[in-house]
Motif scaffolding. Structure first.
Motif, PDB file in Angstrom:
ATOM      1  N   PHE A  66      -1.670 -86.467  29.037  1.00 37.65           N
ATOM      2  CA  PHE A  66      -1.717 -85.051  28.682  1.00 37.65           C
ATOM      3  C   PHE A  66      -2.834 -84.333  29.438  1.00 37.65           C
ATOM      4  O   PHE A  66      -2.632 -83.271  30.018  1.00 37.65           O
ATOM      5  N   VAL A  67      -4.023 -84.923  29.442  1.00 43.65           N
ATOM      6  CA  VAL A  67      -5.172 -84.315  30.123  1.00 43.65           C
ATOM      7  C   VAL A  67      -4.868 -84.115  31.601  1.00 43.65           C
ATOM      8  O   VAL A  67      -5.124 -83.053  32.179  1.00 43.65           O
ATOM      9  N   GLU A  68      -4.300 -85.145  32.235  1.00 39.76           N
ATOM     10  CA  GLU A  68      -3.975 -85.063  33.669  1.00 39.76           C
ATOM     11  C   GLU A  68      -2.845 -84.072  33.930  1.00 39.76           C
ATOM     12  O   GLU A  68      -2.912 -83.274  34.867  1.00 39.76           O
ATOM     13  N   ALA A  69      -1.805 -84.130  33.127  1.00 41.03           N
ATOM     14  CA  ALA A  69      -0.632 -83.272  33.353  1.00 41.03           C
ATOM     15  C   ALA A  69      -0.984 -81.800  33.202  1.00 41.03           C
ATOM     16  O   ALA A  69      -0.471 -80.950  33.931  1.00 41.03           O
ATOM     17  N   MET A  70      -1.872 -81.478  32.271  1.00 42.16           N
ATOM     18  CA  MET A  70      -2.247 -80.091  32.038  1.00 42.16           C
ATOM     19  C   MET A  70      -3.380 -79.646  32.965  1.00 42.16           C
ATOM     20  O   MET A  70      -3.802 -78.509  32.926  1.00 42.16           O
ATOM     21  N   ALA A  71      -3.865 -80.568  33.799  1.00 46.22           N
ATOM     22  CA  ALA A  71      -4.949 -80.279  34.753  1.00 46.22           C
ATOM     23  C   ALA A  71      -6.159 -79.685  34.033  1.00 46.22           C
ATOM     24  O   ALA A  71      -6.791 -78.743  34.506  1.00 46.22           O
ATOM     25  N   LEU A  72      -6.488 -80.252  32.872  1.00 45.45           N
ATOM     26  CA  LEU A  72      -7.644 -79.775  32.123  1.00 45.45           C
ATOM     27  C   LEU A  72      -8.932 -80.133  32.865  1.00 45.45           C
ATOM     28  O   LEU A  72      -9.063 -81.236  33.381  1.00 45.45           O
ATOM     29  N   PRO A  73      -9.889 -79.226  32.909  1.00 49.10           N
ATOM     30  CA  PRO A  73     -11.142 -79.511  33.608  1.00 49.10           C
ATOM     31  C   PRO A  73     -12.061 -80.445  32.822  1.00 49.10           C
ATOM     32  O   PRO A  73     -13.076 -80.897  33.329  1.00 49.10           O
ATOM     33  N   ILE A  74     -11.704 -80.710  31.566  1.00 49.98           N
ATOM     34  CA  ILE A  74     -12.501 -81.599  30.723  1.00 49.98           C
ATOM     35  C   ILE A  74     -11.554 -82.484  29.935  1.00 49.98           C
ATOM     36  O   ILE A  74     -10.390 -82.144  29.746  1.00 49.98           O
ATOM     37  N   ASP A  75     -12.062 -83.589  29.460  1.00 48.90           N
ATOM     38  CA  ASP A  75     -11.294 -84.464  28.585  1.00 48.90           C
ATOM     39  C   ASP A  75     -11.591 -84.043  27.144  1.00 48.90           C
ATOM     40  O   ASP A  75     -12.737 -84.157  26.695  1.00 48.90           O
ATOM     41  N   PRO A  76     -10.575 -83.561  26.415  1.00 46.52           N
ATOM     42  CA  PRO A  76     -10.821 -83.080  25.048  1.00 46.52           C
ATOM     43  C   PRO A  76     -11.445 -84.136  24.136  1.00 46.52           C
ATOM     44  O   PRO A  76     -12.198 -83.804  23.233  1.00 46.52           O
ATOM     45  N   ARG A  77     -11.153 -85.401  24.364  1.00 48.36           N
ATOM     46  CA  ARG A  77     -11.724 -86.453  23.529  1.00 48.36           C
ATOM     47  C   ARG A  77     -13.224 -86.568  23.746  1.00 48.36           C
ATOM     48  O   ARG A  77     -13.974 -86.803  22.798  1.00 48.36           O
ATOM     49  N   GLN A  78     -13.678 -86.360  24.987  1.00 49.53           N
ATOM     50  CA  GLN A  78     -15.120 -86.377  25.257  1.00 49.53           C
ATOM     51  C   GLN A  78     -15.792 -85.165  24.633  1.00 49.53           C
ATOM     52  O   GLN A  78     -16.918 -85.251  24.143  1.00 49.53           O
ATOM     53  N   VAL A  79     -15.085 -84.039  24.654  1.00 54.60           N
ATOM     54  CA  VAL A  79     -15.609 -82.835  24.010  1.00 54.60           C
ATOM     55  C   VAL A  79     -15.817 -83.092  22.520  1.00 54.60           C
ATOM     56  O   VAL A  79     -16.871 -82.793  21.958  1.00 54.60           O
ATOM     57  N   ALA A  80     -14.794 -83.663  21.882  1.00 54.48           N
ATOM     58  CA  ALA A  80     -14.891 -83.950  20.449  1.00 54.48           C
ATOM     59  C   ALA A  80     -16.042 -84.907  20.162  1.00 54.48           C
ATOM     60  O   ALA A  80     -16.799 -84.710  19.208  1.00 54.48           O
ATOM     61  N   ALA A  81     -16.196 -85.935  21.004  1.00 53.07           N
ATOM     62  CA  ALA A  81     -17.276 -86.905  20.796  1.00 53.07           C
ATOM     63  C   ALA A  81     -18.642 -86.241  20.931  1.00 53.07           C
ATOM     64  O   ALA A  81     -19.563 -86.529  20.152  1.00 53.07           O
TER      65      ALA A  81
END
Length: 198
Positions: A66-81
């Motif tokens: 999901f992170v790669e496909a949406m080309a997110l500049p951050i990993d949401p799981r790292q943000v949550a952590a």
């Protein structure tokens, strides 16, 4: 019939030069059409014409895909952590600091602008981001609050952050657009903290 022919007949192929790109293309289509919950690694593999093991090899799991496909500049799981990994009374400051940090980087701002515009103009993209962000950020942050209305509290924080992003980075409305980041953090953090723990 050779083993290669049998494999081709089943619609699967080994990894090639653009296998990763084909998997990402299939994943984007699946996420857009079926949402986060309706997308499976096997389904993506089938659509890309590869073995499911290759999807695991390149991406590990659905969250990574999901992170790669949406080309997110951050990993949401790292943000949550990062958000949940500190004192409860500084949650608001950590959230706004991470959020503005992504927007203030040149690459992050470009990607986030594109993503925000897509969310506003496409119901499918908006639903997809809701599903993914709920699973990877809103859920984990809500759990740390330990209160019955935790999801509402985190949702209100999200509404403030999206508003800031629209005003500062898309509309570029002064003085919010030109206020130094550190000052914005100082002003926004107490409001977010009030939502979360007040």
């Amino acid at each position: 019939m050779s083993r290669t022919d049998e494999t081709a007949g089943r619609g699967r192929r080994p990894g090639g030069p653009d296998t990763r790109g084909e998997i990402l293309r299939a994943a984007r289509e699946s996420f857009a059409g079926n949402g986060f919950a309706g997308t499976s690694l096997r389904g993506v593999a089938r659509a890309a014409g590869v073995d499911a093991a290759l999807v695991h090899h390149y991406f590990g799991g659905k969250d990574e895909l999901f992170v790669e496909a949406m080309a997110l500049p951050i990993d949401p799981r790292q943000v949550a952590a990062t958000i949940v990994g500190g004192p409860r009374d500084e949650l608001g400051r950590r959230i706004v600091t991470v959020f503005l940090g992504v927007w203030e980087s040149a690459d992050g701002q470009q990607r986030m602008k594109a993503l925000l515009r897509s969310m506003v103009s496409s119901d499918q993209v908006a639903q997809l981001m809701r599903d993914g962000m709920t699973r990877m950020i809103i859920g984990p942050v809500s759990e740390t609050l330990g209160v019955p209305d935790a999801r509402l509290r985190v949702g209100l924080v999200a509404s403030q952050l999206v508003g800031i992003a629209l005003v500062r980075y898309l509309l570029e409305l002064d003085p919010v657009a030109t206020t130094p980041t550190a000052e914005l953090i100082d002003r926004i953090a107490p409001a977010l903290q009030q939502y979360l723990t007040g």
